[in-house]
Design an enzyme around this catalytic site. Structure first.
Site, short mmCIF file in Angstrom:
data_model
loop_
_atom_site.label_atom_id
_atom_site.label_comp_id
_atom_site.label_asym_id
_atom_site.label_seq_id
_atom_site.Cartn_x
_atom_site.Cartn_y
_atom_site.Cartn_z
CG ASP A 1 0.33 -4.11 2.15
OD1 ASP A 1 0.11 -4.81 3.15
OD2 ASP A 1 1.11 -3.14 2.14
CD GLU B 1 7.98 -0.16 7.39
OE1 GLU B 1 7.04 -0.90 7.03
OE2 GLU B 1 8.12 1.00 6.99
CD GLU C 1 0.64 -1.53 8.08
OE1 GLU C 1 0.27 -0.77 9.00
OE2 GLU C 1 1.09 -1.11 6.99
CG ASP D 1 -0.38 0.02 2.52
OD1 ASP D 1 0.86 -0.08 2.62
OD2 ASP D 1 -1.14 0.13 3.52
CB SER D 2 4.58 1.68 -0.18
OG SER D 2 4.76 0.54 -0.99
CE LYS E 1 3.16 -5.73 3.88
NZ LYS E 1 2.55 -4.75 4.79
#
Ligand code: KIV
Length: 275
Positions: free
Chosen positions: A83, A182, A115, A44-45, A113
């Site tokens: 993501d 991270e 978080e 999602d960057s 993925k």
């Protein structure tokens, strides 16, 4: 056949380093696949490096699926990880499962993925129960940037370091097949890597992780808003692109582009018939 999660887990057992890169489009994905890199994260960057937002928070599941499909089309062997964006796995189990399934069914990804650690462990368990491989992501979790108070190193105190270790273990127990670490101190990342049987993939977490991931625009030097400390620029694509764009512009303006090489011709007799 694409790379499988078992092949990646075996790499940890054999001590082989695991390479992962982000990608968001067809042509870049083709190059990564050709380079033999086993994992692509459609991160999602993309909100920052492709769409120009200040954080990953505005990114929607539709944005993610749009780019995931392009990356899947550009690859044959690489495993594609989608993501899950902000708030697509928090509201309820039902919604979480539906959204995770969209990445696999509509997007064509092989894994997702998300978080979080202990706080998302139950969701991870339920997604894995549906047959969807889950990669965890702890440490600096950009979707929680306002809660964390900025893009800061995580786990620098005894209390926060213990919490990160517990998060990593909770993800493993819930069935995650790998976990991204991270922006955590290198020593802590090494310790977590030793305590887990699943691979750790670091970004700003030192060389002791089982693998590394970089945002491709940072690594290629094409994103110029800022360069994170953990990013190594292997080239400066922004300069190369700027020079090429300027040269093209000058050549159009001074008439030296296009030449015959880039033009098409027709029979002169036909032309005279037309007038
Ligand atoms: O969105 C992303 O690119 C990521 C990586 C930085 C791990 O989450």
């Amino acid at each position: 056949m694409r790379i499988t999660i078992n092949q990646i887990k075996n790499m940890k057992q054999k001590g082989e380093k695991i390479v992962m890169l982000t990608a968001y489009d067809y042509t870049t994905a083709q190059m990564i696949d050709k380079a033999g890199i086993p994992l692509i994260l459609v991160g999602d960057s993309l909100g920052m490096v492709v769409l120009g937002y200040e954080s990953t928070i505005p990114v929607t599941i539709e944005d993610m699926l749009h780019h995931t499909k392009a990356v899947v089309r550009g690859t044959k062997k690489t495993m594609i990880i989608g993501d899950m964006p902000f708030m697509t796995y928090h509201v309820s189990i039902d919604e979480t499962l539906k959204n995770a399934a969209r990445f696999i069914q509509e997007g064509g990804a092989q894994a997702i993925k998300l978080e979080g650690g202990v706080n998302v462990a139950e969701k991870v368990r339920r997604i894995v129960d549906c047959g969807i491989p889950v990669m965890g992501h702890i440490g600096l979790t950009p979707q929680s940037v306002y809660q964390l108070g900025g893009f800061k190193v995580q786990g620098k105190t005894t209390e926060t370091a213990i919490r990160l270790l517990k998060d990593a273990q909770a993800l493993e127990e819930a069935g995650a097949w790998a976990v991204v670490l991270e922006t955590v101190p290198a020593q802590l990342a090494t310790l977590i890597t030793q305590k887990l049987s699943i691979p750790t993939i670091g970004i700003g977490a030192g060389v002791g992780c089982d693998g590394q991931v970089q945002v491709i625009n940072d690594m290629l030097g094409s994103y110029t808003d800022f360069v994170p400390k953990h990013a190594k620029q292997y080239t400066k694509l922004s300069n190369i692109m700027y020079n090429a764009i300027s040269e093209y512009s000058n050549e159009v303006k001074n008439g030296s582009f296009p030449t015959d090489e880039h033009s098409f011709s027709m029979d002169e007799n036909l032309l005279s018939e037309i007038g």
